[in-house]
Write a protein that holds these residues in place. Structure first.
Motif, mmCIF file in Angstrom:
data_model
loop_
_atom_site.group_PDB
_atom_site.id
_atom_site.type_symbol
_atom_site.label_atom_id
_atom_site.label_comp_id
_atom_site.label_asym_id
_atom_site.label_seq_id
_atom_site.Cartn_x
_atom_site.Cartn_y
_atom_site.Cartn_z
ATOM 1 N N GLU A 1 5.262 -2.397 2.298
ATOM 2 C CA GLU A 1 6.466 -1.573 2.490
ATOM 3 C C GLU A 1 6.244 -0.541 3.593
ATOM 4 O O GLU A 1 7.098 -0.351 4.477
ATOM 5 C CB GLU A 1 6.831 -0.865 1.179
ATOM 6 C CG GLU A 1 8.060 0.036 1.309
ATOM 7 C CD GLU A 1 8.332 0.840 0.047
ATOM 8 O OE1 GLU A 1 9.482 1.278 -0.138
ATOM 9 O OE2 GLU A 1 7.397 1.059 -0.740
ATOM 10 N N TYR B 1 6.767 -13.944 4.878
ATOM 11 C CA TYR B 1 6.660 -12.487 4.921
ATOM 12 C C TYR B 1 5.888 -11.937 6.124
ATOM 13 O O TYR B 1 5.846 -10.725 6.309
ATOM 14 C CB TYR B 1 6.005 -11.985 3.625
ATOM 15 C CG TYR B 1 6.904 -12.157 2.416
ATOM 16 C CD1 TYR B 1 7.967 -11.294 2.189
ATOM 17 C CD2 TYR B 1 6.700 -13.205 1.525
ATOM 18 C CE1 TYR B 1 8.805 -11.463 1.095
ATOM 19 C CE2 TYR B 1 7.534 -13.380 0.424
ATOM 20 C CZ TYR B 1 8.581 -12.501 0.215
ATOM 21 O OH TYR B 1 9.411 -12.676 -0.864
ATOM 22 N N CYS C 1 9.750 -1.917 11.520
ATOM 23 C CA CYS C 1 11.166 -2.259 11.695
ATOM 24 C C CYS C 1 11.918 -1.241 12.537
ATOM 25 O O CYS C 1 13.100 -1.430 12.844
ATOM 26 C CB CYS C 1 11.837 -2.435 10.328
ATOM 27 S SG CYS C 1 11.249 -3.909 9.448
ATOM 28 N N PHE D 1 14.180 -6.948 -1.777
ATOM 29 C CA PHE D 1 13.214 -7.675 -0.947
ATOM 30 C C PHE D 1 11.797 -7.493 -1.487
ATOM 31 O O PHE D 1 11.037 -8.463 -1.625
ATOM 32 C CB PHE D 1 13.308 -7.165 0.498
ATOM 33 C CG PHE D 1 12.386 -7.868 1.456
ATOM 34 C CD1 PHE D 1 12.758 -9.060 2.051
ATOM 35 C CD2 PHE D 1 11.140 -7.327 1.759
ATOM 36 C CE1 PHE D 1 11.905 -9.705 2.940
ATOM 37 C CE2 PHE D 1 10.278 -7.957 2.644
ATOM 38 C CZ PHE D 1 10.661 -9.155 3.241
ATOM 39 N N LEU D 2 11.450 -6.252 -1.832
ATOM 40 C CA LEU D 2 10.097 -5.969 -2.314
ATOM 41 C C LEU D 2 9.881 -6.534 -3.717
ATOM 42 O O LEU D 2 8.760 -6.950 -4.061
ATOM 43 C CB LEU D 2 9.833 -4.464 -2.299
ATOM 44 C CG LEU D 2 9.774 -3.832 -0.903
ATOM 45 C CD1 LEU D 2 9.714 -2.315 -1.000
ATOM 46 C CD2 LEU D 2 8.558 -4.350 -0.122
ATOM 47 N N VAL E 1 12.008 -10.927 9.445
ATOM 48 C CA VAL E 1 11.621 -10.191 8.228
ATOM 49 C C VAL E 1 12.416 -8.891 8.085
ATOM 50 O O VAL E 1 12.912 -8.555 7.010
ATOM 51 C CB VAL E 1 10.103 -9.896 8.210
ATOM 52 C CG1 VAL E 1 9.762 -8.857 7.133
ATOM 53 C CG2 VAL E 1 9.312 -11.167 7.962
ATOM 54 N N CYS E 2 12.562 -8.146 9.161
ATOM 55 C CA CYS E 2 13.264 -6.861 9.092
ATOM 56 C C CYS E 2 14.743 -7.032 8.737
ATOM 57 O O CYS E 2 15.324 -6.196 8.031
ATOM 58 C CB CYS E 2 13.128 -6.092 10.403
ATOM 59 S SG CYS E 2 11.434 -5.489 10.682
ATOM 60 N N HIS F 1 15.877 -9.241 6.751
ATOM 61 C CA HIS F 1 15.903 -9.493 5.304
ATOM 62 C C HIS F 1 15.581 -8.220 4.519
ATOM 63 O O HIS F 1 16.108 -8.000 3.427
ATOM 64 C CB HIS F 1 14.893 -10.582 4.931
ATOM 65 C CG HIS F 1 15.116 -11.881 5.630
ATOM 66 N ND1 HIS F 1 16.336 -12.517 5.664
ATOM 67 C CD2 HIS F 1 14.254 -12.678 6.335
ATOM 68 C CE1 HIS F 1 16.226 -13.645 6.359
ATOM 69 N NE2 HIS F 1 14.972 -13.762 6.781
ATOM 70 N N TYR F 2 14.738 -7.390 5.104
ATOM 71 C CA TYR F 2 14.262 -6.175 4.412
ATOM 72 C C TYR F 2 15.311 -5.058 4.431
ATOM 73 O O TYR F 2 15.533 -4.384 3.417
ATOM 74 C CB TYR F 2 12.969 -5.705 5.081
ATOM 75 C CG TYR F 2 12.448 -4.374 4.604
ATOM 76 C CD1 TYR F 2 11.961 -4.206 3.316
ATOM 77 C CD2 TYR F 2 12.432 -3.267 5.464
ATOM 78 C CE1 TYR F 2 11.460 -2.979 2.879
ATOM 79 C CE2 TYR F 2 11.934 -2.041 5.055
ATOM 80 C CZ TYR F 2 11.453 -1.899 3.764
ATOM 81 O OH TYR F 2 10.968 -0.683 3.347
ATOM 82 N N GLU F 3 15.948 -4.863 5.552
ATOM 83 C CA GLU F 3 16.814 -3.702 5.756
ATOM 84 C C GLU F 3 17.999 -3.593 4.787
ATOM 85 O O GLU F 3 18.266 -2.512 4.265
ATOM 86 C CB GLU F 3 17.348 -3.685 7.204
ATOM 87 C CG GLU F 3 16.275 -3.439 8.269
ATOM 88 C CD GLU F 3 15.730 -2.023 8.247
ATOM 89 O OE1 GLU F 3 16.143 -1.224 7.399
ATOM 90 O OE2 GLU F 3 14.863 -1.713 9.081
ATOM 91 N N HIS G 1 16.065 -2.856 0.342
ATOM 92 C CA HIS G 1 14.602 -2.755 0.295
ATOM 93 C C HIS G 1 14.045 -3.185 -1.059
ATOM 94 O O HIS G 1 13.083 -3.964 -1.133
ATOM 95 C CB HIS G 1 14.167 -1.315 0.595
ATOM 96 C CG HIS G 1 14.438 -0.878 1.990
ATOM 97 N ND1 HIS G 1 13.938 0.294 2.527
ATOM 98 C CD2 HIS G 1 15.164 -1.445 2.993
ATOM 99 C CE1 HIS G 1 14.341 0.419 3.780
ATOM 100 N NE2 HIS G 1 15.096 -0.621 4.079
ATOM 101 N N LEU H 1 6.332 -2.223 6.963
ATOM 102 C CA LEU H 1 7.691 -2.582 7.400
ATOM 103 C C LEU H 1 8.502 -1.353 7.797
ATOM 104 O O LEU H 1 9.298 -1.407 8.744
ATOM 105 C CB LEU H 1 8.414 -3.350 6.291
ATOM 106 C CG LEU H 1 7.884 -4.750 5.968
ATOM 107 C CD1 LEU H 1 8.752 -5.415 4.905
ATOM 108 C CD2 LEU H 1 7.812 -5.625 7.220
#
Length: 599
Positions: A382, A337, A389, A354-355, A343-344, A346-348, A351, A385
Motif C-alpha cells: 500500500e 499486482y 501512483c 483492492f487491498l 495497477v494504479c 485498479h487501486y485508485e 483502495h 502504491l
C-alpha cells in the motif's frame, strides 16, 4: 438454579434461523430487543447467558445473589414478549443488564469506585463497568473439587444445579471469555462427568479433564481478550484485515465475496462480545455458525465433520480444523499486482477493496505465513502504491515490489529460524536466559518480577511453536508473541518504560514485533543507586527446591544486567561462571551463609 437445563447446552446454537446480521436492519423489525432475543434463544438458554453476563460484571457476587438478578431480567423479558410496548421494553439489552446492576444494594461497599459508573450515560456507563473487570481475580478462592463420589452423585441427582454452578464459576473467573465459549466448556465438563463417573479412579480422571478444561478456558480467554484489544485499539479495518488473512489461509477455495461477508459478520459478533453484550453475542454467533455450515461445501471440506456435531461443540471443532488444501494451479500474483501497467487504475477507485483482494490472494497461496507478516506485506505494498501512483511512470516505480516485500518475509523467517534453532540446540533453560538477557538490556526499567514473567511467556512461545512442523511455526510464534507484546504495551500505557518501548508500542499492530526484535540496549538508562538486597545470597540458594533455585538465579541475572546493561555476553558469561563456582563451593560448606558473605 433449576432453570439451567441440559437443553441449554446441547441445543443452544442448533436452530437454523436465517436472519439478517445487519444489526440495524435486523432490529428495525423488533420494538423490544429483549423480547426479540428471548424469543430467539428460548428461556433456558437466555437464563444461562444472563447468568454469564452478571457473573462477569459482578465477579464478587454469590451464585444465589446473581440468580435473583437473572430472575428480574427474565420477568422483564416475559412482560415484553406479551407486550412489546410495555415500560422498559424498548431498552437496549446492555441498558437492561446495567440498570439491574445499578439497583444492587450496597454496590459501593463491595465494588468501590465502580459504583460511580451508574452515574454515567450509556454507552459510557458500559465502558466504565468493563474497565473494572479483573482479569486474574485473586479475591476468588481456587476451585476445590468435591470428593469423587459426592460430585458424581451431585451430577446424578442435581445435574441442573451443578452445571449452573460451573457456568457461574467459569464466568466470574474469566471475565473476558465470551459466552459461546463458556457454554462450550460447560458441554465439555458434562462429557467429562459422564465418562469419569464410570471409571474406577474417578478422582484422577476428573482432575485430568478439569485441568485440560481450565487451561482451555485460560487460553481462549487470552486470545479473545487480545482480539478485543485489536478491535478497540486499532479499529475495525485492522481487525478485519487480520481475520480476512486467516480465513483466506484456512478456506483457500472459498470465493472472495463469501469470505468478506463472513469477516464482516464475525467482526459484528466480536464487537458485541467485547462490549459485554453476551445475549446478542450468543444469538448472533449461532447465526454465523449456521451460515458457515449451510455453505460448508463452499468453504472447506475440513469443516464438514464439525457441522454434524452438537451445536455447542461446533465452534471448538471449526476453530481447530486444519487448513483446506490450496486450489491447484493458482496463477502467480506478480503478473496482476506488479507487472500489470494498470495497477494504479485498479487501486485508485477503491483502495480498501483492492487491498482486501490482495490479502485474499496472497493469504490463500501462503498458509505458512503469519497473519502479521501478511499485514506487513500488504501495508508495504500500500505504501509503495501511494508513492508510485503519484508519479508519471508508476509501473517503473512499483516494478521492484517483490524485492521490497520479500524483505519482510526474510526478516520474519530469519527470526523464527534463529530462535527455534537456539531452542532446539540449547534447550529451554538456556533459551530463557537468552530472552532475559536481551529484554533486560532493552528495558531495564521494568521490575525484575515482570521481566522474569515476560521471559517465561516468551519461552513458552518457543516451547509451543518450535515443536510444530516448520510450515506452522511462523504463524504460531508471531500470534503468541503479539499477545505478549500487547500485555507489555498495556503496562506501558500506565507506567511508561522508556522511549524505545513507547515507539514500538505506538507502531502499527503488525509492525510491533519486528520493532521489539530490532530494539537495542537502552543507552539512556541510568542504573539506580546500588542496593545490596538485590544480590542477597543465603542458604536458600542451596536448600530451596530446584525450580525455586533456578528462578532465584535468573532473577539475580536480571538484577546483574540492570546494574550494567552495556555488559557484553563474554563479561556476562565470566560473571555467571564465577557465580556458579561460588554456589557450588558454598553449598558444600557447613556454614553456607558465612561462605556466601566471604565470597
Amino acid at each position: 438454579m433449576k432453570w439451567l437445563t441440559l437443553i441449554s447446552f446441547v441445543f443452544l446454537l442448533s436452530s437454523a434461523r436465517s436472519r439478517n446480521l445487519q444489526r440495524i436492519a435486523r432490529d428495525a423489525d423488533h420494538k423490544s430487543p429483549i423480547a426479540h432475543r428471548f424469543n430467539d434463544l428460548k428461556e433456558e438458554t437466555f437464563k444461562a447467558v444472563a447468568m454469564i453476563t452478571f457473573a462477569q460484571y459482578l465477579q464478587k457476587c454469590s451464585y444465589d445473589g446473581l440468580s435473583k438478578l437473572v430472575t428480574d431480567v427474565v420477568d422483564l423479558a416475559h412482560k415484553c414478549v406479551a407486550n412489546e410496548d410495555a415500560p422498559d421494553c424498548a431498552k437496549s439489552l446492555p441498558s437492561v443488564f446495567l440498570d439491574e446492576i445499578c439497583k444492587v444494594e450496597k454496590l459501593r461497599d463491595s465494588y468501590g469506585d465502580m459504583a460511580d459508573c451508574c452515574g454515567k450515560a450509556d454507552p459510557e456507563r458500559n465502558r466504565c463497568f468493563l474497565s473494572f473487570r479483573v482479569h486474574h481475580p485473586d479475591f476468588i478462592p481456587p476451585y476445590q473439587r468435591p470428593a469423587a463420589d459426592v460430585i458424581c452423585n451431585e451430577y446424578k441427582d442435581h445435574r441442573v444445579q451443578l452445571l449452573g454452578q460451573f457456568v457461574y464459576s467459569v464466568a466470574r473467573r474469566n471475565p473476558f471469555l465470551h459466552a459461546p465459549a463458556i457454554l462450550g466448556l460447560a458441554a465439555e465438563y458434562e462429557n467429562a462427568l459422564k465418562s469419569c463417573c464410570l471409571e474406577s479412579d474417578v478422582g484422577a480422571c476428573l482432575d485430568a479433564k478439569a485441568t485440560a478444561i481450565k487451561e482451555r478456558a485460560k487460553h481462549i480467554g487470552v486470545k479473545q481478550k487480545h482480539g478485543c484489544r485489536i478491535l478497540e485499539k486499532y479499529g475495525e479495518r485492522v481487525f478485519q484485515a487480520s481475520k480476512l488473512a486467516r480465513m483466506s489461509q484456512k478456506y483457500p477455495k472459498a470465493p472472495f465475496a463469501e469470505l468478506v461477508k463472513m469477516v464482516h459478520e464475525v467482526k459484528d459478533v466480536y464487537k458485541e462480545c467485547c462490549e459485554g453484550d453476551m445475549v446478542e453475542c450468543v444469538d448472533d454467533w449461532s447465526e454465523v455458525l449456521t451460515s458457515l455450515c449451510s455453505k460448508k461445501d463452499v468453504f472447506s471440506s475440513k469443516i464438514k465433520p464439525c457441522c454434524d456435531l452438537p451445536a455447542v461443540e461446533q465452534t471448538k471443532c471449526i476453530m481447530e480444523a486444519d487448513f483446506d488444501d490450496k486450489p491447484d494451479n493458482l496463477p502467480s500474483l506478480v503478473e496482476k499486482y506488479v507487472e500489470d501497467k494498470e495497477v494504479c487504475q485498479h487501486y485508485e477507485p477503491n483502495h480498501d477493496q483492492f487491498l482486501s483482494e490482495f490479502i485474499y490472494e496472497y493469504s490463500r497461496r501462503h498458509p505458512e505465513s503469519s497473519t502479521e507478516l501478511i499485514m506487513r506485506i500488504t501495508k508495504g505494498y500500500e505504501t509503495l502504491l501511494e508513492k508510485c501512483c503519484k508519479l508519471d511512470n508508476p509501473a517503473a516505480c512499483y516494478g521492484d515490489a517483490v524485492v521490497e516485500l520479500n524483505k519482510h518475509v526474510k526478516e520474519t523467517e530469519d527470526v523464527v529460524k534463529t530462535n527455534c534453532e537456539l531452542f532446539s540446540t540449547h534447550g529451554e533453560a538456556e533459551f530463557l536466559k537468552g530472552i532475559l538477557t536481551r529484554y533486560t538490556k532493552k528495558m531495564p526499567q521494568v521490575s525484575t518480577d515482570t521481566l522474569y514473567e515476560i521471559g517465561k511467556k516468551m519461552t513458552g512461545v518457543g516451547s509451543k511453536c518450535c515443536s510444530l512442523p516448520e510450515q506452522k511455526r511462523m504463524s504460531c510464534a508471531e500470534h503468541y508473541l503479539s499477545m505478549v507484546i500487547e500485555e507489555m504495551c498495556q503496562r506501558q500505557q500506565t507506567t511508561p518504560i522508556n522511549e524505545q518501548v513507547t515507539q514500538c508500542c505506538n507502531e502499527l499492530y503488525s509492525y510491533r514485533r519486528p520493532c521489539f526484535t530490532a530494539m537495542g540496549v537502552d543507552t539512556k538508562y541510568v542504573p539506580p543507586p546500588f542496593d545490596p538486597m538485590m544480590f542477597n545470597f543465603d542458604e536458600k540458594m542451596c536448600t530451596a527446591p530446584p525450580a525455586e533455585r533456578e528462578e532465584e538465579q535468573l532473577k539475580l541475572l536480571i538484577n546483574l544486567i540492570k546494574r550494567k546493561p552495556q555488559m557484553t555476553d563474554e563479561q556476562l558469561t565470566t560473571i555467571t561462571g564465577a557465580f556458579n563456582a561460588m554456589t557450588d563451593k558454598c553449598c558444600k560448606q557447613a556454614d553456607v551463609n558465612s561462605c556466601f558473605g566471604e565470597e
